[in-house]
Write an enzyme that holds these catalytic residues in place. Structure first.
Site, PDB file in Angstrom:
ATOM      1  N   LYS A 114      37.947 -26.756  -2.810  1.00  0.00           N
ATOM      2  CA  LYS A 114      39.207 -27.269  -3.345  1.00  0.00           C
ATOM      3  C   LYS A 114      38.885 -28.187  -4.518  1.00  0.00           C
ATOM      4  O   LYS A 114      38.134 -29.149  -4.386  1.00  0.00           O
ATOM      5  CB  LYS A 114      39.971 -28.039  -2.271  1.00  0.00           C
ATOM      6  CG  LYS A 114      41.236 -28.666  -2.804  1.00  0.00           C
ATOM      7  CD  LYS A 114      42.088 -29.262  -1.713  1.00  0.00           C
ATOM      8  CE  LYS A 114      43.296 -29.960  -2.283  1.00  0.00           C
ATOM      9  NZ  LYS A 114      44.163 -30.502  -1.230  1.00  0.00           N
ATOM     10  N   LYS A 160      40.900 -22.998  -3.942  1.00  0.00           N
ATOM     11  CA  LYS A 160      42.150 -23.573  -4.430  1.00  0.00           C
ATOM     12  C   LYS A 160      41.878 -24.391  -5.684  1.00  0.00           C
ATOM     13  O   LYS A 160      40.933 -25.182  -5.670  1.00  0.00           O
ATOM     14  CB  LYS A 160      42.715 -24.463  -3.318  1.00  0.00           C
ATOM     15  CG  LYS A 160      44.007 -25.124  -3.647  1.00  0.00           C
ATOM     16  CD  LYS A 160      44.448 -25.950  -2.476  1.00  0.00           C
ATOM     17  CE  LYS A 160      45.634 -26.780  -2.887  1.00  0.00           C
ATOM     18  NZ  LYS A 160      45.995 -27.755  -1.889  1.00  0.00           N
TER      19      LYS A 160
HETATM   20  C1  PBG Z   1      46.924 -32.409  -0.091  1.00  0.00           C
HETATM   21  C2  PBG Z   1      47.362 -31.070  -0.606  1.00  0.00           C
HETATM   22  C3  PBG Z   1      47.664 -30.798  -1.934  1.00  0.00           C
HETATM   23  C4  PBG Z   1      48.077 -29.469  -1.976  1.00  0.00           C
HETATM   24  C5  PBG Z   1      48.016 -28.955  -0.683  1.00  0.00           C
HETATM   25  N1  PBG Z   1      47.549 -29.956   0.150  1.00  0.00           N
HETATM   26  C6  PBG Z   1      47.670 -31.696  -3.102  1.00  0.00           C
HETATM   27  C7  PBG Z   1      46.457 -32.458  -3.431  1.00  0.00           C
HETATM   28  O1  PBG Z   1      45.366 -32.203  -2.936  1.00  0.00           O
HETATM   29  O2  PBG Z   1      46.582 -33.382  -4.241  1.00  0.00           O
HETATM   30  C8  PBG Z   1      48.523 -28.764  -3.225  1.00  0.00           C
HETATM   31  C9  PBG Z   1      49.278 -27.496  -3.049  1.00  0.00           C
HETATM   32  C10 PBG Z   1      50.011 -27.041  -4.259  1.00  0.00           C
HETATM   33  O3  PBG Z   1      49.873 -27.598  -5.371  1.00  0.00           O
HETATM   34  O4  PBG Z   1      50.772 -26.073  -4.127  1.00  0.00           O
HETATM   35  N2  PBG Z   1      46.379 -32.427   1.164  1.00  0.00           N
END
Ligand code: PBG
Length: 354
Positions: free
Chosen positions: A222, A277
Site C-alpha cells: 500500500k 493499492k
Molecule cells: C485507511 C484507508 C485508506 C483507504 C482505505 N483504507 C486511506 C489512507 O490510507 O489514507 C483509501 C481507499 C480509497 O482511496 O478508495 N486505512
C-alpha cells in the site's frame, strides 16, 4: 511478433523475427495479426482475459442513523446507515458480486487517542457486520483493519509524544480490532495500516481464538498515495488529517522491489490474499507480485481513480462505461484475480444487461 523496418519507398521486406518461439509464425503476409481482429466472433474467441462479476469487490461507507449522505468528491457513492447498507449489499450480491468491504465513518466525539472505539463490540463496524451476516449470509464481508476512523488525527496507528506513529503498540491495538470483527462474524480481515508484523500477530490471535477460517486480505503493498483524496472526505478524516501524511508507514511510490518484500513478509505471516493499492497507476506492481508469488492477488481501484473517471465522464470527455470496462480488463491483464472498486455493482449490472 515481427518488427519490420518500413520506409515510405520500400515495402516491409526487411523483417526481424522476434517471435517468442522462433519460426512459429510465417512472416508477413503469411501472418497478418489483423485477421484475428477482423470480426467480433474471432475477437471473442482469442480474448486472453475476461471480466466477470466473480472478480468484483464493492466497498461501502457506513454511518450511524438511517440516512444516505452523498460523498461530494465521489458522485454516485453515499455513506449509508446500516439498514440502507444491508439493502445495497443485498443488491450487489444479487448482481453476483461475491464480497464487500466496510468502512465505518465514526463521529468525532467517538475518536480517542487510544482508539478504543476500534474494538468496541457495539461499535458501528461490528453492528454492520452482524446485520450483513444475518441478512445476506452468503455475501463475503471484508473489514478494514486500521485505526484511522477512531483516532482524532486520522492516522492508521497510535501516535507517540513525538508525533510518530508507533508500530508494535499499534499492532496490539489492531489485534484487538481484528478479534472484535472476527467475533462479529467478518469473513475476511483487511489490514490496511502497513505496520510491520501485524499479519502474523492477527493470524496468531485468530488461531488462538478459534477463528481458524477467518481470512486475511492484507493490503500488502500500500503506497502513500495522493489518489486517496476523496476517501478522506468520505470517512470525514480530511479536516483532522490536514497537511499531515502517511509516508512513515505507507510505501514510497518510487519503489517496486520493496513491494515484493512486503508481500513476502505478509505471506509468511499468514496472509491468504494480498492486495496492491492504488490500482491502475500500480499495475506494474500487480504484475510483479503475481509473477513472483502466484497467490490470489487483488488491486484497489481507489477513490481518486473513481473520482477522475466520474469527473471526465460528467464533462462528456470520456465514455464512462467503456473506460471502466477497459480499466477492469487492464487489472485482469496485469494479473489481478479481483478488483476492489466503487464501480463493482455498476460493472456487474453492465455485464448482466449486456
Ligand atoms: C485507511 C484507508 C485508506 C483507504 C482505505 N483504507 C486511506 C489512507 O490510507 O489514507 C483509501 C481507499 C480509497 O482511496 O478508495 N486505512
Amino acid at each position: 511478433m515481427w518488427h519490420c523496418q518500413i520506409t515510405a519507398a520500400s515495402p516491409p521486406t526487411d523483417c526481424i523475427n522476434v517471435n517468442p518461439i522462433p519460426g512459429l509464425r510465417a512472416p508477413f503476409p503469411g501472418t497478418r495479426q489483423r485477421r484475428q481482429r477482423s470480426a467480433d466472433f474471432v475477437r471473442r474467441l482469442v480474448a486472453e482475459n475476461t471480466v466477470t462479476a466473480d472478480q468484483l469487490i464493492q466497498p461501502f461507507f457506513v454511518i450511524d442513523g438511517d440516512e444516505a449522505q452523498p460523498v461530494a468528491a465521489m458522485p454516485g457513492v453515499s455513506r449509508l446507515g446500516i439498514d440502507r447498507l444491508v439493502d445495497a449489499a443485498g443488491q450487489a450480491h444479487e448482481l453476483g458480486v461475491p464480497a464487500i468491504v466496510l468502512f465505518p465513518v465514526t463521529r468525532d466525539e467517538a475518536k480517542t487517542d487510544d482508539c478504543a472505539g476500534a474494538w468496541d463490540p457495539e461499535g458501528l463496524a461490528p453492528r454492520a457486520i452482524r446485520a450483513l451476516k444475518q441478512a445476506v449470509p452468503s455475501l463475503g464481508v471484508i473489514t478494514d483493519i486500521a485505526l484511522d476512523p477512531y483516532s482524532p488525527h486520522g492516522h492508521d496507528g497510535l501516535m507517540d509524544e513525538h508525533g510518530y506513529i508507533t508500530n508494535d503498540e499499534t499492532v496490539d491495538a489492531l489485534v484487538r480490532q481484528a478479534l472484535c470483527h472476527a467475533e462479529a462474524g467478518a469473513d475476511v480481515l483487511g489490514p490496511s495500516d502497513m505496520m510491520d508484523g501485524r499479519v502474523g500477530a492477527i493470524r496468531e490471535a485468530l488461531e488462538a481464538g478459534e477463528h481458524r477460517n477467518v481470512m486475511i486480505m492484507s493490503y500488502a503493498a500500500k503506497y502513500a498515495s495522493s489518489f486517496y483524496g476523496p476517501f478522506k472526505e468520505a470517512v470525514g478524516a480530511a479536516a483532522a488529517f490536514g497537511k499531515s501524511n502517511k509516508k512513515s508507514y505507507q510505501m514510497d511510490p518510487a519503489n517496486s522491489d520493496e513491494a515484493l518484500h512486503e508481500v513476502a513478509a505478509d505471506l509468511q505471516e499468514g496472509a491468504d490474499l494480498v492486495m496492491v493499492k492504488p490500482g491502475l497507476p500500480y499495475l506494474d506492481i500487480v504484475r510483479r507480485v503475481k509473477e513472483t508469488f502466484a497467490v490470489p492477488t487483488f488491486a484497489y481501484h481507489v477513490s481518486g481513480e473513481y473520482a477522475m473517471t466520474k469527473a471526465a465522464s460528467a464533462a462528456g470527455w470520456i465514455d464512462e462505461r467503456a473506460v471502466v470496462m477497459e480499466s477492469m480488463l487492464s487489472f485482469r491483464r496485469a494479473g489481478c484475480d479481483g478488483v476492489l472498486t466503487y464501480y463493482a455493482s455498476d460493472v456487474a449490472r453492465w455485464l448482466r444487461d449486456g
